[in-house]
Enzyme design. Structure first.
Site, PDB file in Angstrom:
ATOM      1  N   SER A 152      -6.947  -1.774  -0.302  1.00  0.00           N
ATOM      2  CA  SER A 152      -6.555  -1.024  -1.504  1.00  0.00           C
ATOM      3  C   SER A 152      -7.682  -0.143  -2.056  1.00  0.00           C
ATOM      4  O   SER A 152      -7.400   0.974  -2.512  1.00  0.00           O
ATOM      5  CB  SER A 152      -6.004  -1.962  -2.581  1.00  0.00           C
ATOM      6  OG  SER A 152      -6.870  -3.052  -2.803  1.00  0.00           O
ATOM      7  N   GLU A 200     -14.514  -7.981  -6.817  1.00  0.00           N
ATOM      8  CA  GLU A 200     -14.327  -8.914  -5.694  1.00  0.00           C
ATOM      9  C   GLU A 200     -15.316 -10.066  -5.875  1.00  0.00           C
ATOM     10  O   GLU A 200     -16.515  -9.842  -5.988  1.00  0.00           O
ATOM     11  CB  GLU A 200     -14.548  -8.175  -4.360  1.00  0.00           C
ATOM     12  CG  GLU A 200     -14.633  -9.057  -3.143  1.00  0.00           C
ATOM     13  CD  GLU A 200     -13.420  -9.966  -2.908  1.00  0.00           C
ATOM     14  OE1 GLU A 200     -12.273  -9.495  -2.932  1.00  0.00           O
ATOM     15  OE2 GLU A 200     -13.648 -11.172  -2.717  1.00  0.00           O
ATOM     16  N   ASP A 236      -3.956  -8.256  -7.072  1.00  0.00           N
ATOM     17  CA  ASP A 236      -3.506  -8.730  -5.758  1.00  0.00           C
ATOM     18  C   ASP A 236      -4.307  -9.986  -5.394  1.00  0.00           C
ATOM     19  O   ASP A 236      -5.139  -9.963  -4.490  1.00  0.00           O
ATOM     20  CB  ASP A 236      -3.753  -7.586  -4.745  1.00  0.00           C
ATOM     21  CG  ASP A 236      -3.304  -7.922  -3.340  1.00  0.00           C
ATOM     22  OD1 ASP A 236      -2.488  -8.852  -3.175  1.00  0.00           O
ATOM     23  OD2 ASP A 236      -3.785  -7.251  -2.404  1.00  0.00           O
ATOM     24  N   ASP A 273     -15.233 -12.614 -11.345  1.00  0.00           N
ATOM     25  CA  ASP A 273     -13.840 -13.056 -11.385  1.00  0.00           C
ATOM     26  C   ASP A 273     -12.969 -11.899 -11.904  1.00  0.00           C
ATOM     27  O   ASP A 273     -13.237 -11.342 -12.981  1.00  0.00           O
ATOM     28  CB  ASP A 273     -13.734 -14.274 -12.304  1.00  0.00           C
ATOM     29  CG  ASP A 273     -12.288 -14.612 -12.602  1.00  0.00           C
ATOM     30  OD1 ASP A 273     -11.504 -14.761 -11.652  1.00  0.00           O
ATOM     31  OD2 ASP A 273     -11.932 -14.686 -13.796  1.00  0.00           O
ATOM     32  N   HIS A 285       0.819  -1.213   0.000  1.00  0.00           N
ATOM     33  CA  HIS A 285       0.000   0.000   0.000  1.00  0.00           C
ATOM     34  C   HIS A 285       0.858   1.270   0.000  1.00  0.00           C
ATOM     35  O   HIS A 285       0.422   2.308  -0.504  1.00  0.00           O
ATOM     36  CB  HIS A 285      -0.968  -0.030   1.186  1.00  0.00           C
ATOM     37  CG  HIS A 285      -1.992  -1.128   1.050  1.00  0.00           C
ATOM     38  ND1 HIS A 285      -2.569  -1.754   2.130  1.00  0.00           N
ATOM     39  CD2 HIS A 285      -2.532  -1.712  -0.054  1.00  0.00           C
ATOM     40  CE1 HIS A 285      -3.427  -2.667   1.681  1.00  0.00           C
ATOM     41  NE2 HIS A 285      -3.413  -2.668   0.375  1.00  0.00           N
TER      42      HIS A 285
HETATM   43  C1  LIG Z   1      -5.166 -10.435  -1.116  1.00  0.00           C
HETATM   44  S1  LIG Z   1      -6.877 -10.118  -1.049  1.00  0.00           S
HETATM   45  C2  LIG Z   1      -7.041  -8.505  -1.689  1.00  0.00           C
HETATM   46  C3  LIG Z   1      -6.594  -7.411  -0.792  1.00  0.00           C
HETATM   47  C4  LIG Z   1      -6.760  -6.024  -1.367  1.00  0.00           C
HETATM   48  N1  LIG Z   1      -6.222  -5.931  -2.721  1.00  0.00           N
HETATM   49  C5  LIG Z   1      -6.082  -4.978  -0.508  1.00  0.00           C
HETATM   50  O1  LIG Z   1      -4.912  -4.630  -0.789  1.00  0.00           O
HETATM   51  O2  LIG Z   1      -6.694  -4.506   0.423  1.00  0.00           O
HETATM   52  C6  LIG Z   1      -7.502 -11.094  -2.364  1.00  0.00           C
HETATM   53  C7  LIG Z   1      -9.022 -10.995  -2.574  1.00  0.00           C
HETATM   54  O3  LIG Z   1      -9.374 -11.623  -3.802  1.00  0.00           O
HETATM   55  C8  LIG Z   1     -10.653 -12.218  -3.654  1.00  0.00           C
HETATM   56  N2  LIG Z   1     -10.763 -13.205  -4.733  1.00  0.00           N
HETATM   57  C9  LIG Z   1     -10.442 -14.512  -4.753  1.00  0.00           C
HETATM   58  N3  LIG Z   1     -10.564 -15.013  -5.989  1.00  0.00           N
HETATM   59  C10 LIG Z   1     -10.996 -13.996  -6.773  1.00  0.00           C
HETATM   60  C11 LIG Z   1     -11.283 -13.876  -8.169  1.00  0.00           C
HETATM   61  N4  LIG Z   1     -11.147 -14.911  -8.995  1.00  0.00           N
HETATM   62  N5  LIG Z   1     -11.675 -12.673  -8.627  1.00  0.00           N
HETATM   63  C12 LIG Z   1     -11.800 -11.599  -7.816  1.00  0.00           C
HETATM   64  N6  LIG Z   1     -11.544 -11.653  -6.487  1.00  0.00           N
HETATM   65  C13 LIG Z   1     -11.138 -12.834  -5.977  1.00  0.00           C
HETATM   66  C14 LIG Z   1     -10.639 -12.784  -2.255  1.00  0.00           C
HETATM   67  O4  LIG Z   1     -11.956 -12.985  -1.775  1.00  0.00           O
HETATM   68  C15 LIG Z   1      -9.869 -11.688  -1.510  1.00  0.00           C
HETATM   69  O5  LIG Z   1     -10.758 -10.759  -0.938  1.00  0.00           O
END
Ligand SMILES: C[S@@+](CC[C@H](N)C(=O)[O-])C[C@H]1O[C@@H](n2cnc3c(N)ncnc32)[C@H](O)[C@@H]1O
Length: 275
Positions: A97, A115, A161, A140, A18
């Site tokens: 984020s 998400e 991420d 997705d 971040h």
């Molecule tokens: C590492 S976290 C994200 C943290 C966020 N980017 C932050 O910095 O605050 C990963 C997220 O991706 C979501 N996720 C999992 N598979 C996914 C997909 N195929 N498409 C979108 N989101 C997905 C999870 O539920 C989770 O909330």
């Protein structure tokens, strides 16, 4: 989909990720023309540091907890101030984020948050609130990325991420970056990855370097040895980054290694994969 970011929110990896995200957003805001942020794996947006998930791991205490207790001074302090001021604006919570991006963008900028998990998506909708600049997609992230590119704006940032639950996210990024770079070559791409198997990561990085895409910066932070299954090392690939970023990271990275490191093995790496 078992991954829940609430267990890890505010840990060393989030601080690193971040802090860099904030520097890129600030740079993009230097020019009047609007820009776009596309966050493919946005998470819940806002995390309660006193909640049961955070309390189970206490990871934030060795991450943002250290920075808040002993804020960096000098040039590092100046570079991290915008990020820290977003964190400090909501005591007891840690911004994901999407909230950092909302706070560091302007009325003319647009944001897309994706998400897939229904509960995280619902929490994100609450955290973002009535914000006309943002659209929140329950889909997705890799598929949504294709649909979102190219945006009307020439400039902007794609934040990728993923949770790395099945080992496929390295390959998905490789494909997503090639497609993204074809559709929106003027965009900046930001990819976070965990380093659990250093050889696997090295092979991945070599494949990315051979794609023929210019201007790729790699930044990696290690805060200790991998112990008890707890992540201690992670990296960022920054494609088409602001020209100012490498110099800023030369200041930020050693400071983060010092502040967040746990023993003598704390270190960082900063290099250009392509020029
Ligand atoms: C590492 S976290 C994200 C943290 C966020 N980017 C932050 O910095 O605050 C990963 C997220 O991706 C979501 N996720 C999992 N598979 C996914 C997909 N195929 N498409 C979108 N989101 C997905 C999870 O539920 C989770 O909330």
């Amino acid at each position: 989909m078992n991954y829940r970011h609430a267990f890890h929110a505010g840990n060393f990896a989030d601080v690193f990720k971040h802090a860099v995200l904030a520097r890129i957003l600030l740079y993009l805001g230097n020019k009047e023309a609007p820009f776009r942020v596309i966050d493919t794996h946005a998470g819940a947006g806002r995390y309660d540091l006193a909640g049961s998930a955070a309390a189970r791991t206490n990871e934030w205490k060795d991450g943002i907890g250290r920075l808040l207790a002993d804020p960096p001074e000098g040039e590092t302090g100046e570079l991290l101030a915008p990020y820290l001021s977003v964190v400090q604006s909501d005591p007891g919570h840690y911004p994901g984020s999407p909230l950092i991006a909302l706070r560091l963008t302007r009325p003319q900028d647009r944001l897309v948050f994706c998400e897939l998990h229904p509960e995280e998506h619902a929490a994100l909708t609450v955290a973002v609130g009535h914000e006309r600049r943002a659209s929140i997609v329950e889909a997705d992230g890799w598929t949504a990325l294709k649909a979102a590119l190219p945006p009307p704006e020439r400039r902007g940032l794609v934040v990728i991420d993923p949770p790395f639950e099945d080992g496929g996210d390295f390959r998905r990024f490789e494909e997503g970056l090639q497609e993204g770079n074809r559709r929106w070559p003027s965009g900046t791409y930001f990819f976070w990855y965990p380093i659990k198997d250093a050889h696997e990561v090295e092979r991945f990085v070599k494949r990315i370097a051979r794609l023929g895409i210019p201007k790729i910066l790699r930044a990696e932070l290690t805060v200790g040895d991998l112990a008890m299954d707890r992540l201690a090392s992670c990296g960022l690939l920054l494609v088409n980054p602001p020209w100012t970023l490498e110099r800023e990271l030369e200041t930020i990275m050693p400071a983060l290694a010092r502040l967040l490191g746990n023993d003598g093995s704390a270190r960082y790496r900063l290099d250009r994969l392509t020029v």
